[in-house]
Enzyme design. Sequence first.
Site, PDB file in Angstrom:
ATOM      1  N   ASP A  15       1.195  -1.353   0.045  1.00 26.46           N
ATOM      2  CA  ASP A  15      -0.215  -0.186   0.428  1.00 26.46           C
ATOM      3  C   ASP A  15       0.953   1.086   0.261  1.00 26.46           C
ATOM      4  O   ASP A  15       0.826   2.485  -0.804  1.00 26.46           O
ATOM      5  CB  ASP A  15      -0.984   0.131   1.127  1.00 26.46           C
ATOM      6  CG  ASP A  15      -2.005  -0.980   1.331  1.00 26.46           C
ATOM      7  OD1 ASP A  15      -2.086  -1.652   0.221  1.00 26.46           O
ATOM      8  OD2 ASP A  15      -2.177  -1.435   2.630  1.00 26.46           O
ATOM      9  N   ARG A  95       0.787   4.764  16.699  1.00 26.62           N
ATOM     10  CA  ARG A  95       0.870   6.177  15.437  1.00 26.62           C
ATOM     11  C   ARG A  95       1.302   7.347  16.001  1.00 26.62           C
ATOM     12  O   ARG A  95       1.572   8.145  15.317  1.00 26.62           O
ATOM     13  CB  ARG A  95      -1.227   6.197  15.762  1.00 26.62           C
ATOM     14  CG  ARG A  95      -0.641   4.987  14.951  1.00 26.62           C
ATOM     15  CD  ARG A  95       0.149   4.277  13.768  1.00 26.62           C
ATOM     16  NE  ARG A  95      -1.383   2.865  13.434  1.00 26.62           N
ATOM     17  CZ  ARG A  95      -0.064   1.536  12.844  1.00 26.62           C
ATOM     18  NH1 ARG A  95       0.656   2.097  13.208  1.00 26.62           N
ATOM     19  NH2 ARG A  95      -0.409   0.881  11.768  1.00 26.62           N
ATOM     20  N   ASP A 124      -6.519   3.900  12.766  1.00 29.50           N
ATOM     21  CA  ASP A 124      -5.463   4.523  11.875  1.00 29.50           C
ATOM     22  C   ASP A 124      -5.070   5.259  12.327  1.00 29.50           C
ATOM     23  O   ASP A 124      -5.112   6.242  11.800  1.00 29.50           O
ATOM     24  CB  ASP A 124      -4.461   3.513  11.573  1.00 29.50           C
ATOM     25  CG  ASP A 124      -3.960   1.846  12.661  1.00 29.50           C
ATOM     26  OD1 ASP A 124      -3.930   2.140  14.025  1.00 29.50           O
ATOM     27  OD2 ASP A 124      -4.151   0.763  11.869  1.00 29.50           O
ATOM     28  N   SER A 175      -4.100  -9.732   7.815  1.00 26.13           N
ATOM     29  CA  SER A 175      -2.785  -8.508   7.392  1.00 26.13           C
ATOM     30  C   SER A 175      -2.632  -8.058   8.873  1.00 26.13           C
ATOM     31  O   SER A 175      -3.538  -8.013  10.165  1.00 26.13           O
ATOM     32  CB  SER A 175      -3.892  -7.168   6.671  1.00 26.13           C
ATOM     33  OG  SER A 175      -3.771  -5.441   7.862  1.00 26.13           O
TER      34      SER A 175
HETATM   35  N1  ARG Z   1      -7.748  -2.868  15.438  1.00 24.89           N
HETATM   36  C1  ARG Z   1      -6.149  -2.417  16.524  1.00 24.89           C
HETATM   37  C2  ARG Z   1      -6.017  -0.893  16.547  1.00 24.89           C
HETATM   38  O1  ARG Z   1      -7.244  -0.739  16.321  1.00 24.89           O
HETATM   39  C3  ARG Z   1      -5.477  -3.319  15.393  1.00 24.89           C
HETATM   40  C4  ARG Z   1      -5.194  -2.123  14.198  1.00 24.89           C
HETATM   41  C5  ARG Z   1      -3.859  -2.920  13.473  1.00 24.89           C
HETATM   42  N2  ARG Z   1      -3.738  -1.469  12.040  1.00 24.89           N
HETATM   43  C6  ARG Z   1      -2.909  -2.566  11.014  1.00 24.89           C
HETATM   44  N3  ARG Z   1      -2.465  -1.101  10.032  1.00 24.89           N
HETATM   45  N4  ARG Z   1      -2.576  -3.291  10.474  1.00 24.89           N
HETATM   46  O2  ARG Z   1      -5.242  -1.098  16.985  1.00 24.89           O
END
Ligand code: ARG
Length: 411
Positions: A15, A95, A124, A175
Amino acid sequence: MTKSKVVLAYSGGLDTSVAIPWLKEAKGTDVVAVTVDVGQPVDLERVRQKALASGAASAYVADARAEFAREFILPALRANALYEGVYPLSTALARPLIARHLVEVARKEGAQFVAHGCTGKGNDQVRFDLSTTGLAPDLEVVAPAREWDMNREEEIAYAAAHQVAVDATKSSPYSTDENLWGRSVECGILEDPSVEPPEEVYGWTTSPAAAPETPAYVTVTFEEGVPVALGGRDLPLQDLIVELNRTAGAHGVGRIDHLESRVVGIKSREVYECPAAVVLIAAHQALEALVLPRDLLDFKRTVEQRYSQLIYDGLWFTPLRESLDAFVAATQPRVSGEVAVKLFKGSARIVGRRSPHALYQPALATYSSGDQYRRQMAEGFIYVWGLPARTWAAVGTRAASTLTPAPPPRP
Ligand code: ARG
């Protein structure tokens, strides 16, 4: 006129690699790639080269592991932060740190835009967008994957047409996201929340069934709420976390199956592996139970719940987070001591705790000789403490007169 610039959070995956030519084409900008090492298994130099090969004008890499441990993981640990009671917020905590690096590079490069590879469905994007705004309200955030309309096959075709190398070995249906504080797994069969996660989704932890038949004990030493040693050996926080991920993971500790409520209103099924986080939070809570009074523990839990939610929601760079941090910090000066944890086939149990600040006093607690508790005083205490309940009950049964003598008759 100089060309506009966008600073892109670059992971090296499909991506964000496709995002480089896409940003150049769709937005007419130069792309500056930034890769932040928060403990994910990544060869920083290879990622940097891939950014350049994919068309970035320049590429920065930063080892932010110590910064991540000290400034983000530690406050969360001291707040026992668990979103919805189970998720240690590993992805969520990284993040704002990554956003801070993006903003820093944007300032250095005189960029007008910041970009990330998040889709429009997840948390995210919220965290990157809000962290960036919280630090630099003048910068505009671009999220290519929110704008383009490509499925995976189309992305691969786009990559091929734009000299972006595609790693064909990475054909996993899952993922994942990894850093010091944990690993998350989504997609594939996990999208059916009624199905047990297959063993293949796990990368950090041994199956509890296959874990050693003999338990292991780890002792965590805390100083003012900071884990400083494992088994008596002093370690910098980031190293302590790495080591504990390994030890506890080998005993099958840290697997979490979470039916999660996203900020954007979607329920999702997430699997996490957070061995160190699970052990350290349990140990920290156990030490707090020993050294903090009941009302403070109780009030702190409400703060912890709110704090966890704001981290999840992307509100790290806000005055609420700073204020709650100040409260949590004020609770920690006596949170020093040692906690023994028993690791065995997927469980991490607290089996011992010790502190110079323990409120546990043998002379008060004991049922044996040496008891200094003045037990006669209990009766009076209970009479006064129970008056409201007793009055309520008496009035309800029309027996109030048993509590208060009737007033004398008026003359
Ligand atoms: N659901 C989790 C969170 O919101 C994990 C997110 C994982 N992010 C990713 N880009 N694979 O913190």
